[in-house]
Design a protein around this motif. Sequence first.
Motif, mmCIF file in Angstrom:
data_model
loop_
_atom_site.group_PDB
_atom_site.id
_atom_site.type_symbol
_atom_site.label_atom_id
_atom_site.label_comp_id
_atom_site.label_asym_id
_atom_site.label_seq_id
_atom_site.Cartn_x
_atom_site.Cartn_y
_atom_site.Cartn_z
ATOM 1 N N PRO A 476 22.091 -20.156 -18.701
ATOM 2 C CA PRO A 476 23.178 -20.375 -17.768
ATOM 3 C C PRO A 476 23.975 -19.040 -17.323
ATOM 4 C CG PRO A 476 23.646 -21.095 -19.903
ATOM 5 C CD PRO A 476 22.185 -20.724 -20.300
ATOM 6 N N ASN A 477 24.129 -18.179 -18.322
ATOM 7 C CA ASN A 477 25.214 -17.132 -17.914
ATOM 8 C C ASN A 477 24.215 -15.799 -17.658
ATOM 9 O OD1 ASN A 477 27.157 -18.377 -18.884
ATOM 10 N ND2 ASN A 477 26.828 -17.907 -21.029
ATOM 11 N N LEU A 478 23.057 -15.669 -16.993
ATOM 12 C CA LEU A 478 22.172 -14.791 -16.428
ATOM 13 C C LEU A 478 22.785 -14.183 -15.378
ATOM 14 C CD1 LEU A 478 19.311 -13.497 -17.113
ATOM 15 C CD2 LEU A 478 18.409 -14.931 -15.389
ATOM 16 N N PRO A 479 22.885 -13.066 -15.387
ATOM 17 C CA PRO A 479 23.447 -12.091 -14.448
ATOM 18 C C PRO A 479 22.830 -12.229 -12.942
ATOM 19 C CG PRO A 479 23.515 -10.665 -16.115
ATOM 20 C CD PRO A 479 22.599 -11.999 -16.507
ATOM 21 N N GLU A 481 22.022 -10.474 -10.488
ATOM 22 C CA GLU A 481 21.217 -9.423 -10.287
ATOM 23 C C GLU A 481 19.592 -9.465 -10.937
ATOM 24 O OE1 GLU A 481 20.356 -4.395 -10.924
ATOM 25 O OE2 GLU A 481 22.484 -5.455 -11.224
ATOM 26 N N ARG A 482 19.792 -9.816 -12.227
ATOM 27 C CA ARG A 482 18.591 -10.488 -13.048
ATOM 28 C C ARG A 482 18.024 -11.443 -12.772
ATOM 29 N NH1 ARG A 482 19.641 -9.908 -19.222
ATOM 30 N NH2 ARG A 482 17.645 -10.246 -19.412
ATOM 31 N N ARG A 483 18.758 -12.578 -12.128
ATOM 32 C CA ARG A 483 18.232 -13.689 -11.497
ATOM 33 C C ARG A 483 17.287 -13.507 -10.505
ATOM 34 N NH1 ARG A 483 19.330 -18.874 -12.432
ATOM 35 N NH2 ARG A 483 21.298 -18.277 -13.770
ATOM 36 N N ALA A 484 17.908 -12.776 -9.657
ATOM 37 C CA ALA A 484 17.229 -12.240 -8.444
ATOM 38 C C ALA A 484 15.795 -11.736 -8.639
ATOM 39 C CB ALA A 484 17.870 -11.303 -7.367
ATOM 40 N N ARG A 485 15.782 -10.645 -9.706
ATOM 41 C CA ARG A 485 14.785 -9.911 -10.065
ATOM 42 C C ARG A 485 13.570 -10.789 -10.741
ATOM 43 N NH1 ARG A 485 17.099 -6.511 -13.202
ATOM 44 N NH2 ARG A 485 16.572 -7.120 -15.206
ATOM 45 N N TYR A 486 14.045 -11.725 -11.508
ATOM 46 C CA TYR A 486 13.076 -12.520 -12.166
ATOM 47 C C TYR A 486 12.512 -13.703 -11.099
ATOM 48 C CZ TYR A 486 14.088 -11.290 -16.915
ATOM 49 O OH TYR A 486 14.481 -10.535 -18.190
ATOM 50 N N LEU A 487 13.546 -14.058 -10.249
ATOM 51 C CA LEU A 487 12.791 -14.833 -9.178
ATOM 52 C C LEU A 487 11.830 -13.913 -8.266
ATOM 53 C CD1 LEU A 487 16.045 -16.693 -7.660
ATOM 54 C CD2 LEU A 487 13.991 -17.621 -8.986
ATOM 55 N N GLU A 488 11.991 -12.767 -7.914
ATOM 56 C CA GLU A 488 11.215 -12.047 -7.175
ATOM 57 C C GLU A 488 9.881 -12.022 -7.928
ATOM 58 O OE1 GLU A 488 9.777 -9.771 -3.801
ATOM 59 O OE2 GLU A 488 11.691 -10.834 -4.067
ATOM 60 N N ALA A 489 9.977 -11.591 -9.457
ATOM 61 C CA ALA A 489 8.617 -11.699 -10.202
ATOM 62 C C ALA A 489 7.899 -12.522 -10.158
ATOM 63 C CB ALA A 489 9.262 -11.121 -11.698
#
Length: 815
Positions: A476-479, A481-489
Amino acid sequence: MADAFSFLPPGGATGAEIRARDWTNTALGPPEGWPPALRNALSLMLACPTAMFLAWGPDLCCFYNDAYRPILGYRLPTALGSPFREVWASIWDEIGPLVDATLAGESQVLTDRMLDLSRQGVPERSWWSFTYSPVRDDAGAIAGLLCVTAETTARVLGEAALRESEDHFRHTVELNPQVPWTCDPAGNITSYSNRWLDLTGQAPGEPLGTGWAKALHPDDLPWTMTAFSATLSSGEPVDVDYRIRVAATGEYRWMRARARPRRGEGGGIVRWYGVVEDIHDRKLAEERLREVNDTLERRVEDALARRKLWADVFETTDALVNVLDAEFKVLAINRACADEFEAIYGVRPRVGDNLVDLLADKPEHQAASRAVWARALSGEEFTLVGEFGDPTRKRRCYELKFTTLRDSQGRRIGAFQYAQDVTDRRRAQEQLARAEEALRHAQKMEAVGQLTGGVAHDFNNLLTIIRSSVEFLRRPNLPEERRARYLEAVADTVDRAAKLTSQLLAFARRQALKPEVFDLRERVRGTAEMLNAVTGARIRIVTEVTDGPCHVRADTSQFETALVNLAVNARDAMDGEGTLTLRLTCGEALPSIRGHAGAPGPFAVVSVSDEGAGIAPDLLGRIFEPFFTTKEIGKGTGLGLSQVIGFAKQSGGDVDVASALGRGTTFTLYLPHVAPPSQEEDAAEETAADAVERKLCVLVVEDNPDVGGFCTQLLGDLGHATVWVQNAEAALDAIERVPFRFDAVFSDVVMPGMGGVELARRLRASHPTLPVILTTGYSDVLARDDAHGFELVRKPYSADEIARVLQRVTRRPLV
C-alpha cells in the motif's frame, strides 16, 4: 429503315444482346452515333473465337464476345454496357493498375496470373494469361482498351503436379537397388542414381559424359566401349557385362548394363534409358557351370559319370542349385536344394526326374513351377525373391536367379537355378530400418526435451520478474516512482514473452504472418542503416543492392527481425570488429538445400556475410535447432536462427549457409519474387485514422472464461457496450435474433466446434456490412493461410490495439 447495327457480324448471343438493348440513355448514346473506331473494334472482337472484351469511353463501358461470356459467371446479366470497374469490382485491386497503364499507352502482357474471379459467387483459385492493349478513336487518342485472355488453371495445376511427380520419382529412384541412368544419342551419360557413387566411390558429377568408364576394370574397358558404341550406332538395345571396382572393398564385381532408346516423332533417338545391376554371384555360378561342362566334355562321356561330377561340384556351395533341361527333367541338383524341396513337398527330386510331374498332387504349386521354369527355359534371365520352406517350421527367404544353360556350341539346352538364402540379410535390413526409426524417434524426443527445457527456462525467468513486480505493487505505501518502475518492468516482460512466443512459432512455421508486397531494395537499405546501432562503430556495413525492382510478399516485421538476427550473429562471430556485407540479387533459382529439392524461381536472394571465426562442420547441421547456441551463457537464447528459417519456410523460401573456419560465414535467404503491388491509396484507412471514435456495441466470442471476462471489462473501460458468448454457434444465434444490434464482432480463432475463421466467413456471406475482428495467440489455420481476409489482433493485446482496430473497421467504407 437502315440497320443501325449493320457493322456487327451475324449470329452470336452477344451480338443479339447488343442489338436488343436500347442504348439511347447510355453514355454511348444511339448506335447511329457510335464512332467508326468503336464499330470496327466491336466487329473484329465479336467475330473472333478467342475470349476478349472491349472497354470504351470515359466510363469504360464493357463489351465482350461469346467466348468471354463464361468468364463473367454470375455477372453476365448486368455486364453489357456497364462500367468496367463495376463489372470487375471484386478484383479491381489486381487489375486496376493494368487498366491505368494501358490507358496511358502501355500494352500489358501477363502470364499465369492468379485471380479470384468468383464466377459462381464463391471464392475460387484460377490462373489466367492475358494482354491489355490501348484502343484509339478516330482522332488517334486512346479511347479504351482491349483484353485478350485465356484461362491457364489446368496447365498451372498440371505443371505443379508434374513437379511433385518428378520429385517423387527422384526419391523413388534413389531407393532402387539397381542403378538407373540416362545418356544422350552420342552415349554421354546425362543422369545417374547416387547408388553408382556409393558403389564406385566416384565424386558427384564425375560419371557424367564418359567419366563412368573410369570405374571399369582395365581389361573390360576396350571391349565394353566397343560394344556400347556399336549398340548406340545401331539403335539396338544395350546389353553388356563388365566389372567395376567396389569402393567399399576394393574388389571388382560383375555388372550388367542394359538400356533401350526413346525415339522422337521422326524416329530419331532422343535419349537412352538404362539400368546397371549386380550379377557377380550369377557370373561366378555360370563360370563354375562352364568349368563343369568343359570337364565333362573333356573327360567323361558316360551320362552317369557326368551326373556324379555335377553333383560333386554342386555340393561345394551352400546355395540351392538346380538345373533342368527343356523337358523339365533334372539334369543336376545339389543336396541343399533336394532337402528343401523334400521338406516342402514331401518328395525328393533326383537326376532324371521330371520336376513338374513331382508336383502332380499339388496343382497350384505345379502350375507356378511350370510357369517360372517355362520362362527360364525360353531363354529369359530373371530374379525372384520370396519365402520358401516347410510351413511347419520357420520359413526362409531366398533370392532365386534363373539363367540359360548352353552347350559348348552355344546352343540352349536348359536352365540353371541358383538360389541364395538372404534371410539374414533381409532381417539385418529390417533391423537397420527399425534402428533408424528408433534413432529418429530418439532425436525427435531429444529436440522436444531441449525445446521444452529452453521454453521453461526462459518463461520462468520472465514469470519471476512479473511475480516479483506484482508483489511489490500490492504494497500500500509503495512510492509512486517505484510503482511506475515495476509497472514498466511488467509491461516490458510481457512484450519479451510475446516475442519469445513469436520466435517459437516462427521456428515451427505456425505464426500468423501479416504478409504484404514490398520492394526489398528499400527494406534492405533501411535495415542496413538501422544495423549500425546494433553492430557498433567497429563493424563496417557494406550494402550491395540490385539495380532493378525486387518485390516479395512477406511479413515486413519478420523480415527485418530475420536480418537483425543474422547481423547480431555476424557481429558476435567477428567479436565486434570487421566487415558485414548485405547483398541483394533478384530473379535467381532456389538450389537444393539440406537435401530438399530446388525450384526454378524466380527468387529474391538476400545474403549476410561476415569475416568471423566460421562455424565448425559438425555444428552446421544443428545451428537452426531451437535453443541451440555456441555463445556463452547469457549472450544468446538460441532462437535467432530458428526464427530466420521458420520465417523463410513459411514465406515459401529457405535459408542456406556456407562457412569456413577462420574465413567467415554467409547466410543466404531465399524469398519468392512477385510482381510490384498496386499503387492505389487506401482512402478509407485515412478516413478511419482521422475519424472521431464513437461508442459501439461489440459481440465478444471467447470460450475461455478468464479471457472473455477480461476482454469485456477492457471494452467496457473503453466506453463500449458488450455481449459475451462462448462459442460461434451462440454468436450466430445472437446476431440472427437482433441483426442490427452489433457494430462489430470480436472473436477468438481457436474454439470448440466452429472456429473463428469459419464464423467470420459465414458472417461475411450473411452480413457483409458487419466488421469481424479475429484474435489468437496461435492458430494453425491462420499459419497455413494468411489470406483469410479479416482483421487480426495477436494475443497478448493491449487496450490501445483494440481501440485502434475497432476505430479502423467501423469507419472503413463498406462495398
